[in-house]
Design a protein around this motif. Structure first.
Motif, PDB file in Angstrom:
ATOM      1  N   ILE A 122     130.058 117.222 -35.615  1.00  0.00           N
ATOM      2  CA  ILE A 122     130.175 118.396 -34.747  1.00  0.00           C
ATOM      3  C   ILE A 122     129.235 118.249 -33.546  1.00  0.00           C
ATOM      4  O   ILE A 122     129.611 118.513 -32.403  1.00  0.00           O
ATOM      5  CB  ILE A 122     129.859 119.680 -35.540  1.00  0.00           C
ATOM      6  CG1 ILE A 122     130.960 119.894 -36.588  1.00  0.00           C
ATOM      7  CG2 ILE A 122     129.767 120.883 -34.623  1.00  0.00           C
ATOM      8  CD1 ILE A 122     130.660 121.002 -37.553  1.00  0.00           C
ATOM      9  N   GLY A 123     128.027 117.760 -33.831  1.00  0.00           N
ATOM     10  CA  GLY A 123     127.079 117.551 -32.741  1.00  0.00           C
ATOM     11  C   GLY A 123     127.632 116.601 -31.699  1.00  0.00           C
ATOM     12  O   GLY A 123     127.578 116.871 -30.500  1.00  0.00           O
ATOM     13  N   ILE A 124     128.191 115.483 -32.179  1.00  0.00           N
ATOM     14  CA  ILE A 124     128.752 114.498 -31.248  1.00  0.00           C
ATOM     15  C   ILE A 124     129.857 115.137 -30.420  1.00  0.00           C
ATOM     16  O   ILE A 124     129.940 114.956 -29.206  1.00  0.00           O
ATOM     17  CB  ILE A 124     129.300 113.284 -32.026  1.00  0.00           C
ATOM     18  CG1 ILE A 124     128.158 112.502 -32.645  1.00  0.00           C
ATOM     19  CG2 ILE A 124     130.087 112.386 -31.102  1.00  0.00           C
ATOM     20  CD1 ILE A 124     128.616 111.353 -33.506  1.00  0.00           C
TER      21      ILE A 124
ATOM     22  N   PRO B 232     125.431 122.568 -22.976  1.00  0.00           N
ATOM     23  CA  PRO B 232     126.674 122.834 -23.705  1.00  0.00           C
ATOM     24  C   PRO B 232     126.950 124.332 -23.695  1.00  0.00           C
ATOM     25  O   PRO B 232     126.051 125.129 -23.981  1.00  0.00           O
ATOM     26  CB  PRO B 232     126.374 122.345 -25.126  1.00  0.00           C
ATOM     27  CG  PRO B 232     125.198 121.451 -24.985  1.00  0.00           C
ATOM     28  CD  PRO B 232     124.425 121.927 -23.811  1.00  0.00           C
ATOM     29  N   PHE B 233     128.162 124.714 -23.384  1.00  0.00           N
ATOM     30  CA  PHE B 233     128.566 126.126 -23.330  1.00  0.00           C
ATOM     31  C   PHE B 233     127.631 126.943 -22.423  1.00  0.00           C
ATOM     32  O   PHE B 233     127.446 128.125 -22.614  1.00  0.00           O
ATOM     33  CB  PHE B 233     128.603 126.752 -24.722  1.00  0.00           C
ATOM     34  CG  PHE B 233     129.480 125.995 -25.670  1.00  0.00           C
ATOM     35  CD1 PHE B 233     130.852 126.139 -25.621  1.00  0.00           C
ATOM     36  CD2 PHE B 233     128.932 125.122 -26.595  1.00  0.00           C
ATOM     37  CE1 PHE B 233     131.663 125.433 -26.486  1.00  0.00           C
ATOM     38  CE2 PHE B 233     129.742 124.415 -27.460  1.00  0.00           C
ATOM     39  CZ  PHE B 233     131.115 124.575 -27.404  1.00  0.00           C
TER      40      PHE B 233
ATOM     41  N   THR C  75     120.450 127.252 -25.895  1.00  0.00           N
ATOM     42  CA  THR C  75     120.356 127.290 -27.349  1.00  0.00           C
ATOM     43  C   THR C  75     121.363 126.321 -27.973  1.00  0.00           C
ATOM     44  O   THR C  75     121.103 125.713 -29.014  1.00  0.00           O
ATOM     45  CB  THR C  75     120.658 128.707 -27.853  1.00  0.00           C
ATOM     46  OG1 THR C  75     120.004 129.614 -27.018  1.00  0.00           O
ATOM     47  CG2 THR C  75     120.212 128.878 -29.279  1.00  0.00           C
ATOM     48  N   MET C  76     122.502 126.172 -27.299  1.00  0.00           N
ATOM     49  CA  MET C  76     123.506 125.252 -27.831  1.00  0.00           C
ATOM     50  C   MET C  76     123.004 123.816 -27.808  1.00  0.00           C
ATOM     51  O   MET C  76     123.415 122.996 -28.624  1.00  0.00           O
ATOM     52  CB  MET C  76     124.814 125.362 -27.052  1.00  0.00           C
ATOM     53  CG  MET C  76     125.628 126.588 -27.363  1.00  0.00           C
ATOM     54  SD  MET C  76     125.925 126.836 -29.123  1.00  0.00           S
ATOM     55  CE  MET C  76     127.094 125.521 -29.446  1.00  0.00           C
ATOM     56  N   LEU C  77     122.127 123.509 -26.863  1.00  0.00           N
ATOM     57  CA  LEU C  77     121.570 122.161 -26.836  1.00  0.00           C
ATOM     58  C   LEU C  77     120.691 121.959 -28.071  1.00  0.00           C
ATOM     59  O   LEU C  77     120.735 120.915 -28.726  1.00  0.00           O
ATOM     60  CB  LEU C  77     120.764 121.958 -25.550  1.00  0.00           C
ATOM     61  CG  LEU C  77     120.199 120.540 -25.385  1.00  0.00           C
ATOM     62  CD1 LEU C  77     121.310 119.531 -25.338  1.00  0.00           C
ATOM     63  CD2 LEU C  77     119.347 120.452 -24.138  1.00  0.00           C
TER      64      LEU C  77
ATOM     65  N   ASP D  40     112.538 123.479 -29.619  1.00  0.00           N
ATOM     66  CA  ASP D  40     112.938 124.164 -30.840  1.00  0.00           C
ATOM     67  C   ASP D  40     113.514 123.180 -31.844  1.00  0.00           C
ATOM     68  O   ASP D  40     113.225 123.234 -33.039  1.00  0.00           O
ATOM     69  CB  ASP D  40     113.980 125.234 -30.521  1.00  0.00           C
ATOM     70  CG  ASP D  40     113.377 126.358 -29.714  1.00  0.00           C
ATOM     71  OD1 ASP D  40     112.149 126.502 -29.775  1.00  0.00           O
ATOM     72  OD2 ASP D  40     114.133 127.067 -29.031  1.00  0.00           O
ATOM     73  N   ALA D  41     114.343 122.256 -31.349  1.00  0.00           N
ATOM     74  CA  ALA D  41     114.928 121.273 -32.258  1.00  0.00           C
ATOM     75  C   ALA D  41     113.826 120.417 -32.867  1.00  0.00           C
ATOM     76  O   ALA D  41     113.840 120.114 -34.067  1.00  0.00           O
ATOM     77  CB  ALA D  41     115.933 120.402 -31.510  1.00  0.00           C
ATOM     78  N   LEU D  42     112.851 120.053 -32.043  1.00  0.00           N
ATOM     79  CA  LEU D  42     111.758 119.229 -32.558  1.00  0.00           C
ATOM     80  C   LEU D  42     110.982 119.984 -33.629  1.00  0.00           C
ATOM     81  O   LEU D  42     110.582 119.415 -34.650  1.00  0.00           O
ATOM     82  CB  LEU D  42     110.829 118.814 -31.423  1.00  0.00           C
ATOM     83  CG  LEU D  42     111.364 117.701 -30.528  1.00  0.00           C
ATOM     84  CD1 LEU D  42     110.418 117.430 -29.380  1.00  0.00           C
ATOM     85  CD2 LEU D  42     111.579 116.421 -31.331  1.00  0.00           C
TER      86      LEU D  42
END
Lengths: 727, 502, 167, 102
Positions: A189-191, A216-217, A221-223, A284-286
């Motif tokens: 999904i990420g890809i 993205p979008f 947050t989508m990133l 945030d992802a980190l």
């Protein structure tokens, strides 16, 4: 050697193991015992080439970010889909790691797998696996990486389930495959999100897209979500909480496979992936990555404390160390995370191969004594192996020191770097983030403890069984890989200074890439505006003082705005350096006390096992309450399962069984709650999903009554419902 | 007297474009007559059928590039239809070849004249259906193929389950087409026409009531839905697939599905597409009904039900029946986006689906020939009893799951990309979740073949070289197109434009 | 009330009452003969709708063909004199569900039929529809006509194959 | 009230529902087929009524003719299959022909 040769050679490196696969799968039966020799030779050639490529890349083109190509594969609508391969510095190093360990495992298996009736197949699968793993290493785009990612999944499924006559082995293979698929789902999904935002699978195009500010979008947050989705793939492969359940079960595979898959390659793929796409993770992802890594490192370390199966201890230790690597990447310690991946690969492969050596010897001895009941992997059946298997013991002890993080070993260098990084991170971010270094240090201490527990119980003291007494040291093809790998765990390969790696070549070559994420969404202390130039300068003219102004991002995060960062890439590295000695002293103290404790309990028996038990109860209770795992577990998982299973119990055997098991396990005591959590809640959740889909399927199946008229009724009902639904 | 000169002109042109179908009719008659003439030869009708189909293929190929409303707009000849007709044609050919090796059929009958004749008849019906642009023509075409398939499903008529299958099929089919024609009558009442082009013009010019339009649409969908096994019109599928001879099961799962999808797409694009604001990229549908959503809901229901129930199946044919329902769901997903990318994804998927599904069914047929069983349990150790068959079956199953590097993956890739491209991320997520579920039952077969009860316990199975060659002929492209698929993609992209008149 | 209205209600009642008998009666022969009256009533409705050709076709094909076929079927599969000729019973719950479903469908359809606007146009008076139908069948609907002949051929081949005793 | 389109449509709707009721409740296969004939006749009433009130539209008549033709063909096939069921099962009760299920 010019740049142009690197890529064709890399493709050759990729394809050679495939050749081994093809030869062994088609001519394996004719080759018989020879297939091992053929496989090993082929891998030896591959290793030679890998060394050539890696050295060319690192020495001649070390400052060049990546040598790569782009080829148009096909058109998707109006979008040209590009693929390609690329060798950057981490790929070059990984090439050596994968081929060398694969080669040693091939060599080791010539003796270890001797007499197995599917001997040639084993070599074929090893070849296929190595091929797929190398594919992941040299891919420079998401598409190829995903394809090889799946191939790795399939070939590891074959290897883990190699002894499929054992039901547990074939189930373990399946579990590994399916758990991995859950992670891959996120990956896919990420890809897809990235592809449809940036129109390319190529890493560099995606990064370029991100740094140009396209989200993205149209939503930052989508990133983060895309990053977490990609990371889910890594969670599956690198056995991160809560998808780590497959790895301990995967120990059902032959031990050399464990050394290959579960120490150095497949599980490293996840970490490698995170490192490859490090530039796209937002703050945030980190944070998410760091938290997952920390939880994994800590929980599995606690589980490893109580295991009695030789390989299970190593398995949980692997999960824990993978947690360390992921945590390090998550806190921003890019270099140290990857560094630990490499050093860990050597000594963990050595540990597994040593375990294989022990198990092999135990099996032989048991076979001689016609004893088929004693568990050859239970450490309580060993003891005193130091005398009978001196070489295995020596190498095992040395790599145990490396894993525990004792100076003069590679493990010390990398682990110390990671721990310093967590301290730096916590200091820079503050607040609850301090929990990360605390847990990291605790886990490091536990690592030292359980590794020495294993060493002492298995190798020291008296022989606990007759079998242990009759073990003999193995032949050269088993011992040689051990020695080579132990040798590779010396500090000198990475840094002239045994207590500080930051001056070594490794840290010069592996430089944190410049983050593609816009500054507003990235930690300010990780921003290194002139990363590449700076690295180049640092490499070419050592000691040059390029002063960079600290970049300003989130104002409150920059505690020392206006500071000059010196020759450091960013604030984080500078801070890490400050914490270096503190971390070193702390970790030495903690590891030392872990080791001392192990000696006191198991060697000199100063502390009784009961007291130990009590101690652990306290520790676990503490940690659980701290995280509210207990409450969460009670409120959601157990009650949830109870409610659902009550509703379904008239129908469903699985849940009934689960209940019975559950109630019996609950009574076993609190000290196993962590283990319980692992085995029954997470597995249970997986099972519950499976049961739920199965339940739905079985219900839906009832509709297919065999009566044609009821079908017509359903059709009419269907049309009516659809009509009223869409009106 | 009415002046019919303009009709004559149209007729001459139409007949020249009707050569493939004419050839099929000729083949049908020839096969019937020669089968009666040559009493000794068992497969004479089959050979004639093959020859006829090959000639049809040549005529079909000649039509490349044609775009014409033939027979006063009863039929449309366009490249989309050509692609689908090729799918139908290829599967008919492959099925006839399969039938030569079917013990099941040859044990039941000394001669198979009617069998091959009816396959040609069904092919004819599907050709008509693919090109139909008039509701009555659609009805006639559906009935033509249905009537042939009712008989074919019960062709081994002394076998109880086959006769049961054909009874269920005929009742279900008749009711579905009855509901469809009732829906057509309502649409006729709303628009005053049966021709899709005229209906389209009427809808562009006038506003029609939403609820009757939705009702008639759903009723018509029940006719198409039963051809493509979409939930809730799928109920016949498992029972008929299990009861019918394997060859016919395979045929129904590919060819009639292809024809069903062709007419579904054509119905929407020709009938409901607003051709005024730019036709190509995103279709602008007429009326206030969100057909995207309707089809998307059907797609979700279809694939979810298919996959969930497939998990429980122990009979291979039944399992593949549910799997084919699930695949219809994936395809409906691509239909639901209602744009040219979606059409192209359907075409691509269908081509690969034909290869892998027919391959899987042929393996089932060969195993049933030897073991007289279709139970999944009896596949234990197949990978060792017949290595080539085992490997090929694994390829087909992996491809059906949609894992790389097989063509099934490419098909899924295009379907999902079409869906995500149109912004239906939720639909794609459900689709991906579904393929995870499907992994379970496909892998179960692979596990049975390789990891269960193996080697020494059972004897080797020997298959004739010709059958092995046929399996390989399907398995190798399944793999090959997983890596080199550009020609198929280009062909599909060339064929994705459905002719909507001027 | 004019004659047309009376005729409509007569034929309508005939159709519906006997249609109901077809689906409610236990005796299959009663059902078959009720079907005859239903078809007849429908033919009457066709006449009222000025579809003379259709009315004749209805009587010829339905009553002369299909009904006879059905009665043959009944005779071949059941012993007329035995008890078998009665159609069996179905559970009360199923009947209730079926009844409810049917009522729901009928209600939905009637609601939609009574509240919608349909395509209407001023009608052109015609003496006979035969001419028109003939022309249409051989011009605009030529292909459908030919396809239907092919379909009948396929149906004959198939039915003969399935129904015949031994191959 | 003058007889109009709606009247015919209501008769068609009732007949259609009756036919469906017959299809889903009758055990005897041939009675199921009779139900089907009612459904198809309901369709034809629709076609003819719409044709009449849509300007004497001949297309409706054509459609009705095709429906009749196809009904005949379908009835022939269905009866042949029912006969075959009778050969194999010695009865023609559709709800007892249920070996294939799940």
């Amino acid at each position: 050697m010019t740049q142009d040769v690197v890529l064709p050679l890399s493709i050759l490196i990729l394809l050679i193991p495939l050749l081994s696969f093809l030869i062994n799968i088609f001519f394996g039966n004719k080759l018989g015992r020879l297939s091992g020799v053929v496989g090993t030779t082929i891998l030896g050639i591959d290793l030679g080439l890998a060394i050539v490529v890696a050295f060319t890349k690192l020495t001649s083109y070390g400052t060049l970010h990546i040598i790569q190509n782009r080829v148009e594969w096909f058109n998707l609508g109006s979008v040209k889909v590009l693929v390609g391969i690329g060798i950057d510095n981490i790929a070059a190093i990984m090439l050596i790691v994968v081929t060398l360990i694969s080669f040693l495992v091939h060599l080791f298996s010539t003796v270890y797998m001797e007499g197995d009736r599917r001997y040639p197949k084993f070599y074929a699968y090893l070849g296929l696996f190595t091929f797929s793993m190398l594919g992941i290493v040299i891919a420079n785009n998401f598409l190829l990486m995903y394809i090889f990612w799946e191939l790795v999944g399939i070939s590891s499924y074959l290897l883990i389930g190699f002894w499929y006559e054992k039901n547990s082995a074939s189930n373990a293979g399946k579990k590994a495959f399916i758990t991995n698929r859950i992670g891959d789902l996120g990956f896919f999904i990420g890809i897809m999100i990235l592809f449809f935002t940036y129109g390319s699978f190529m890493f560099e195009d995606v990064f370029a897209g991100i740094s140009s500010g396209v989200m993205p979008f149209n939503n930052p947050t989508m990133l983060t979500i895309a990053g977490i989705c990609i990371f889910m793939g890594a969670m599956g492969k690198s056995a991160q909480f809560p998808l780590h359940v497959w790895l301990p079960d995967a120990m059902e595979g032959p031990t050399p496979v464990s050394a290959l898959i579960h120490a150095a390659t497949m599980v490293a793929a996840g970490v490698y992936l995170v490192a490859k796409v490090f530039a796209m993770f937002t703050a945030d992802a980190l944070t998410f990555i760091a938290v997952i890594g920390t939880i994994t490192a800590f929980i599995s370390a606690t589980i490893a404390l109580t295991q009695v199966d030789f390989k299970k201890v190593l398995a949980y230790s692997t999960v824990s160390q993978l947690g360390f690597m992921v945590m390090s990447l998550g806190v921003g310690g890019y270099t140290n995370g990857f560094f630990h991946l490499v050093t860990h690969a050597w000594f963990k492969a050595a540990l597994f191969l040593a375990a294989g050596s022990v198990i092999h010897a135990m099996h032989h001895a048991a076979h001689h004594m016609h004893d088929h009941h004693t568990d050859a992997q239970d450490i309580n059946n060993m003891g005193g192996l130091k005398k009978t298997m001196p070489w295995t013991y020596r190498t095992f002890l040395f790599v145990t020191l490396a894993l525990s993080g004792i100076p003069l070993t590679s493990g010390f260098l990398s682990k110390d770097g990671i721990l310093a990084g967590t301290l730096a991170y916590a200091n820079l971010t503050g607040g609850w983030h301090w929990i990360i270094p605390v847990l990291a240090f605790t886990a490091a201490g536990m690592t030292a403890f359980y590794m020495f527990r294993l060493t002492i119980v298995a190798f020291h003291g008296e022989h606990k069984t007759e079998i242990a007494k009759h073990t003999k040291e193995n032949k050269l093809p088993i011992v040689l890989p051990l020695v080579v790998l132990a040798f590779m765990s010396l500090w000198i390969f990475y840094s002239p200074n045994p207590i500080d790696a930051s001056k070594g070549w490794f840290h010069k070559m592996i430089v944190q890439p410049k983050s593609a994420v816009p500054d507003a969404y990235q930690w300010s202390f990780l921003l290194n505006e002139h990363a590449e130039e700076d690295a180049t300068v640092a490499h070419q003219a050592e000691g040059s003082t390029t002063h960079l102004e600290a970049t300003t991002g989130k104002p409150d995060d920059v505690k020392a705005a206006g500071h000059t960062t010196g020759h450091y890439l960013n604030k984080f590295q500078e801070e890490s350096h400050h914490f270096h000695y503190i971390a070193m002293i702390l970790s030495l103290l903690i590891a030392g006390s872990g080791i001392a404790l192990a000696f006191m309990i198991y060697q000199y028996k100063l502390i009784s096992a009961d007291k130990l038990e009590a101690r652990f109860k306290f520790l676990h209770t503490f940690s659980l309450n701290k995280w509210y795992f207990d409450e969460l577990y009670q409120a959601t998982a157990i009650n949830g399962i109870l409610v659902v299973s009550k509703a379904l119990s008239w129908f469903d055997n699985y849940v009934v069984d689960g209940l019975v098991n559950l109630s019996s396990y609950v009574t076993r005591g609190f000290s196993y709650v962590v283990g319980l959590f692992d085995n029954y809640v997470i597995d249970g959740a997986v099972n519950l999903t499976a049961t739920f889909t199965g339940f739905l399927g079985a219900k839906l199946r009832k509709v297919q009554t065999g009566h044609i008229q009821s079908y017509v009724v359903f059709v009419l009902l269907g049309i009516l419902i659809l009509l009223y639904f869409f009106i | 007297m009415i002046d019919i000169s303009h009709i004559t002109v149209d007729l001459v042109k139409s007949i020249s474009l009707f050569k493939p179908e004419t050839t099929l009719i000729a083949t049908f008659l020839l096969a019937m007559i020669l089968d009666m003439a040559f009493k000794k030869s068992k497969n004479i009708a089959g050979y004639i059928a093959i020859a006829g189909l090959l000639i049809t293929a040549i005529f079909l190929f000649e039509q490349t590039g044609a775009n014409y409303k033939a027979f006063s707009s009863l039929l449309v000849v366009d490249s989309f239809g050509q692609f689908m007709k090729f799918i139908v044609l290829m599967s008919s050919l492959i099925i006839i070849v399969f039938s030569f090796f079917s013990d099941e059929l040859h044990n039941a009958h000394t001669k198979l004249g009617e069998y091959y004749t009816l396959i040609i008849g069904m092919t004819f019906g599907m050709f008509l259906l693919v090109g139909s642009s008039n509701l009555i023509m659609i009805y006639v075409a559906i009935e033509t193929m249905s009537i042939s398939s009712y008989v074919l499903a019960g062709y081994t008529k002394e076998v109880k389950r086959a006769s049961e299958a054909s009874l269920k099929y005929v009742i279900f089919g008749a009711v579905s087409s009855g509901i469809m024609i009732y829906g057509i009558s309502i649409l006729f009442g709303l628009t005053g026409s049966l021709n899709l082009f005229e209906i389209n013009q009427f809808l562009v010019a006038n506003k029609v009531a939403t609820i009757p339009l939705l009702l008639s649409g759903l009723m018509i969908l029940s006719g198409f839905g039963y051809k493509i096994s979409a939930v809730p019109f799928h109920f016949w599928t498992p029972d008929v697939y299990e009861g019918a001879p394997v060859t016919i099961t395979a045929y129904l799962s590919v060819a009639s599905k292809a024809a069903g999808f062709a007419v579904l797409l054509r119905f929407f694009k020709t009938g409901l597409l607003d051709s005024i604001p730019g036709t190509s990229e995103a279709w602008q549908l007429l009326g206030s009904i969100d057909w995207h959503y309707v089809i998307a809901v059907l797609a979700v229901l279809t694939m979810t039900l298919g996959n969930l129930v497939a998990v429980w199946q122990t009979n291979m044919k039944r399992l593949l029946a549910y799997s084919s329902i699930a695949h219809a769901g994936y395809l409906l997903m691509a239909v639901s986006v209602m744009n040219d990318n979606g059409v192209s994804a359907v075409l691509i998927y269908f081509f690969f689906y034909m290869l892998m599904n027919l391959g899987a069914f042929f393996v089932v047929q060969l195993v049933a020939n030897k073991l007289n069983s279709e139970e999944v349990e009896d596949y234990n150790g197949l990978g060792y009893r017949s290595p080539v068959l085992g490997v090929c079956m694994t390829v087909f199953l992996i491809s059906l799951t949609g894992l790389p590097p097989t063509s099934g993956f490419i098909g899924k890739l295009y379907v999902f990309s079409a869906v995500i491209n149109s912004g239906y991320l939720w639909l794609a997520v459900i689709g991906v979740l579904n393929s995870v579920v499907s992994l379970y039952y496909y892998v179960k077969i692979i596990r049975n073949m390789y990891l269960r009860d193996v080697e020494s316990t059972k004897s080797k199975l020997v298959f004739s070289p010709v059958t092995i060659a046929i399996v390989l002929l399907l398995a190798v492209p399944t793999l090959l197109f997983g890596v080199y698929f550009t020609p198929i993609i280009e062909w599909a992209n060339y064929s994705m434009n459905i002719f909507v008149g001027n | 009330m004019d004659l047309i209205t009376i005729a409509f209600y007569f034929f309508g009642a005939l159709t519906i009452v006997f249609g109901a008998v077809v689906v409610f009666t236990k005796n299959i022969m009663h059902a078959a003969f009720s079907l005859l009256f239903t078809f007849f009533g429908i033919a009457g409705l066709y006449v009222l709708l000025s579809a003379d050709f259709l009315a004749i076709t209805q009587i010829m094909i339905y009553i002369g063909g299909i009904l006879v076929l059905i009665i043959f079927g009944v005779m071949l599969t059941t012993r007329i004199t035995g008890v078998e000729v009665k159609s069996g019973k179905i559970g009360k719950v199923q009947l209730a569900v079926a009844g409810l479903l049917t009522v729901l469908i009928a209600a939905t359809l009637i609601m939609i039929f009574t509240t919608s606007n349909w395509y209407t146009a001023d009608s052109v008076p015609l003496n006979s529809t035969v001419n028109e139908i003939g022309t249409a069948l051989l011009t605009n609907y030529l292909l459908a006509f030919e396809a239907a002949s092919m379909l009948l051929l396929i149906a004959i081949v198939g039915a003969a194959f399935i129904a015949r005793k031994k191959h | 009230m003058e007889i109009g389109l709606t009247h015919y449509l209501i008769i068609s709707a009732i007949l259609f529902s009756l036919g469906l009721y017959g299809i889903i409740t009758r055990k005897h296969a041939i009675m199921v087929l009779m139900g089907l004939e009612l459904v198809l006749n309901a369709t034809n009433i629709n076609f003819i009524a719409f044709a009449r009130y849509g300007g004497m539209n001949i297309e409706g008549h054509i459609a009705a003719i095709f429906v009749i033709i196809l009904a005949a063909a379908e009835a022939a096939i269905a009866l042949a299959i029912v006969l075959n069921i009778y050969q194999n099962f010695r009865h023609v009760n559709v709800d007892e022909v249920d070996n294939l299920k799940g």
